[in-house]
Design a protein around this motif. Structure first.
Motif, mmCIF file in Angstrom:
data_model
loop_
_atom_site.group_PDB
_atom_site.id
_atom_site.type_symbol
_atom_site.label_atom_id
_atom_site.label_comp_id
_atom_site.label_asym_id
_atom_site.label_seq_id
_atom_site.Cartn_x
_atom_site.Cartn_y
_atom_site.Cartn_z
ATOM 1 N N VAL A 194 0.848 -1.195 0.000
ATOM 2 C CA VAL A 194 0.000 0.000 0.000
ATOM 3 C C VAL A 194 0.885 1.247 0.000
ATOM 4 C CG1 VAL A 194 -1.886 -1.180 1.201
ATOM 5 C CG2 VAL A 194 -0.158 0.042 2.533
ATOM 6 N N PRO A 195 0.358 2.384 -0.413
ATOM 7 C CA PRO A 195 1.172 3.614 -0.465
ATOM 8 C C PRO A 195 1.511 4.159 0.916
ATOM 9 C CG PRO A 195 -1.110 4.087 -1.038
ATOM 10 C CD PRO A 195 -1.011 2.601 -0.943
ATOM 11 N N GLY A 196 2.425 5.099 0.941
ATOM 12 C CA GLY A 196 2.906 5.656 2.209
ATOM 13 C C GLY A 196 1.818 6.334 3.023
ATOM 14 N N TRP A 197 0.881 7.036 2.379
ATOM 15 C CA TRP A 197 -0.162 7.726 3.143
ATOM 16 C C TRP A 197 -1.069 6.745 3.889
ATOM 17 C CZ3 TRP A 197 -4.958 6.278 1.490
ATOM 18 C CH2 TRP A 197 -5.098 5.854 0.157
ATOM 19 N N MET A 198 -1.234 5.534 3.337
ATOM 20 C CA MET A 198 -2.030 4.539 4.047
ATOM 21 C C MET A 198 -1.208 3.901 5.171
ATOM 22 S SD MET A 198 -4.282 1.273 2.593
ATOM 23 C CE MET A 198 -4.821 2.188 1.155
ATOM 24 N N ILE A 199 0.102 3.771 4.936
ATOM 25 C CA ILE A 199 0.981 3.236 5.979
ATOM 26 C C ILE A 199 0.933 4.133 7.216
ATOM 27 C CG2 ILE A 199 3.401 2.834 6.617
ATOM 28 C CD1 ILE A 199 2.330 0.610 4.937
ATOM 29 N N GLU A 200 0.943 5.440 7.004
ATOM 30 C CA GLU A 200 0.882 6.382 8.131
ATOM 31 C C GLU A 200 -0.405 6.203 8.939
ATOM 32 O OE1 GLU A 200 1.402 10.317 6.660
ATOM 33 O OE2 GLU A 200 3.459 9.988 5.946
ATOM 34 N N LYS A 201 -1.510 5.987 8.259
ATOM 35 C CA LYS A 201 -2.772 5.771 8.969
ATOM 36 C C LYS A 201 -2.745 4.443 9.730
ATOM 37 C CE LYS A 201 -5.612 6.513 5.450
ATOM 38 N NZ LYS A 201 -6.914 6.708 4.735
ATOM 39 N N MET A 202 -2.102 3.452 9.159
ATOM 40 C CA MET A 202 -1.981 2.157 9.838
ATOM 41 C C MET A 202 -1.134 2.276 11.108
ATOM 42 S SD MET A 202 -1.465 -0.616 6.788
ATOM 43 C CE MET A 202 -2.796 -1.098 5.691
ATOM 44 N N GLN A 203 -0.048 3.038 11.024
ATOM 45 C CA GLN A 203 0.811 3.215 12.190
ATOM 46 C C GLN A 203 0.063 3.902 13.334
ATOM 47 O OE1 GLN A 203 4.049 5.348 10.309
ATOM 48 N NE2 GLN A 203 5.279 3.485 10.022
ATOM 49 N N LYS A 204 -0.727 4.912 12.997
ATOM 50 C CA LYS A 204 -1.517 5.589 14.027
ATOM 51 C C LYS A 204 -2.554 4.646 14.625
ATOM 52 C CE LYS A 204 -0.989 10.225 12.046
ATOM 53 N NZ LYS A 204 -1.698 11.382 11.417
ATOM 54 N N ALA A 205 -3.173 3.829 13.780
ATOM 55 C CA ALA A 205 -4.171 2.863 14.270
ATOM 56 C C ALA A 205 -3.522 1.841 15.195
ATOM 57 C CB ALA A 205 -4.839 2.164 13.089
ATOM 58 N N MET A 206 -2.313 1.430 14.874
ATOM 59 C CA MET A 206 -1.602 0.456 15.721
ATOM 60 C C MET A 206 -1.288 1.059 17.088
ATOM 61 S SD MET A 206 1.904 -1.708 14.935
ATOM 62 C CE MET A 206 1.143 -2.767 13.719
ATOM 63 N N GLU A 207 -0.876 2.329 17.105
ATOM 64 C CA GLU A 207 -0.597 2.991 18.376
ATOM 65 C C GLU A 207 -1.846 3.070 19.251
ATOM 66 O OE1 GLU A 207 0.999 6.811 17.501
ATOM 67 O OE2 GLU A 207 2.933 6.056 16.740
ATOM 68 N N VAL A 208 -2.973 3.388 18.636
ATOM 69 C CA VAL A 208 -4.224 3.510 19.382
ATOM 70 C C VAL A 208 -4.640 2.153 19.948
ATOM 71 C CG1 VAL A 208 -6.699 4.023 19.204
ATOM 72 C CG2 VAL A 208 -5.020 5.522 18.095
ATOM 73 N N GLN A 209 -4.570 1.122 19.125
ATOM 74 C CA GLN A 209 -4.988 -0.229 19.557
ATOM 75 C C GLN A 209 -4.082 -0.770 20.656
ATOM 76 O OE1 GLN A 209 -5.805 -3.025 16.344
ATOM 77 N NE2 GLN A 209 -6.435 -1.351 14.992
ATOM 78 N N SER A 210 -2.796 -0.556 20.533
ATOM 79 C CA SER A 210 -1.863 -1.073 21.543
ATOM 80 C C SER A 210 -2.006 -0.344 22.871
ATOM 81 C CB SER A 210 -0.420 -0.961 21.034
ATOM 82 O OG SER A 210 -0.081 0.408 20.805
#
Length: 214
Positions: A194-210
């Motif tokens: 996936v592109p970088g802009w989606m990766i950034e959203k995934m990283q934020k989602a991972m921080e929230v979930q953890s």
């Protein structure tokens, strides 16, 4: 009864009796007849009211099941208990947002569910393995994925992305290594980047979930 008494008074006032004795006897006779009529009327009215509103009979039905106490809810031993947030471990290297980059590969949760032999139960992988990171694609993500034919246009339906590495690790665990329906092939999983802009959203989602703030 008031109408009868008024009629009696008028009769006594207007009638001329031949003697005091006759008047007394006739008055007693008239009063007796009047009371008899009154009692009959009362009796008829009571019977009429009872017929109009009979006492409902109790219907015989099945006995009502006893209601359990609120502090002792009924439980069933064959119902699996879902994992609570406290029992789900969302820590360690797999929950480090820095592991996600533009070279990471992802798979649709529905494909991972089928590849692990759970195709008959939709979404079972999310319940059985709540410790996995899953990313809920938003409208922008789904549009991008559908344009590149990684998924069908789902409209308002949810679409989850899983990290392919996590799914591959699951397939090697004791839960799936002897599973006859296991199909961990690229044709079945169809991984993609996936592109970088989606990766950034995934990283934020991972921080929230953890952090447990989801």
């Amino acid at each position: 009864m008031s109408d009868l008494l008024i009629a009696l008074v008028l009769l006594l006032q207007n009638h001329k009796w031949s003697s005091w004795k006759e008047s007394r006897e006739n008055a007693v006779t008239f009063i007796s007849a009047t009371m008899s009529i009154f009692l009959q009327r009362v009796k008829l009215e009571d019977e009429s009211s009872q017929r109009a509103s009979p006492v409902p009979k109790k219907r015989k039905g099945r006995p009502t099941a006893p209601v359990g106490s609120y502090d002792k809810p009924v439980t069933y031993s064959n119902v699996p208990k879902p994992k609570t947030l406290e029992s789900v471990k969302r820590e360690g290297p797999k929950w480090d947002p820095s592991r996600l980059n533009e070279g990471s590969t992802f798979v649709l949760g529905s494909r991972a569910n089928k590849a692990l032999g759970m195709g008959g139960t939709r979404g079972r992988i999310y319940i059985k393995h709540a410790e996995l990171f899953k990313y809920a694609a938003d409208a922008q993500d789904k549009h991008w994925l559908a344009e590149r034919q990684h998924m069908r246009a789902t409209g308002g339906k949810m679409a989850y992305l899983l990290i392919e590495e996590d799914v591959q690790d699951l397939s090697l665990s004791d839960d799936y290594k002897d599973c006859p329906d296991l199909k961990m092939t690229p044709i079945e999983l169809k991984p993609f980047t996936v592109p970088g802009w989606m990766i950034e959203k995934m990283q934020k989602a991972m921080e929230v979930q953890s952090s447990g703030k989801e």
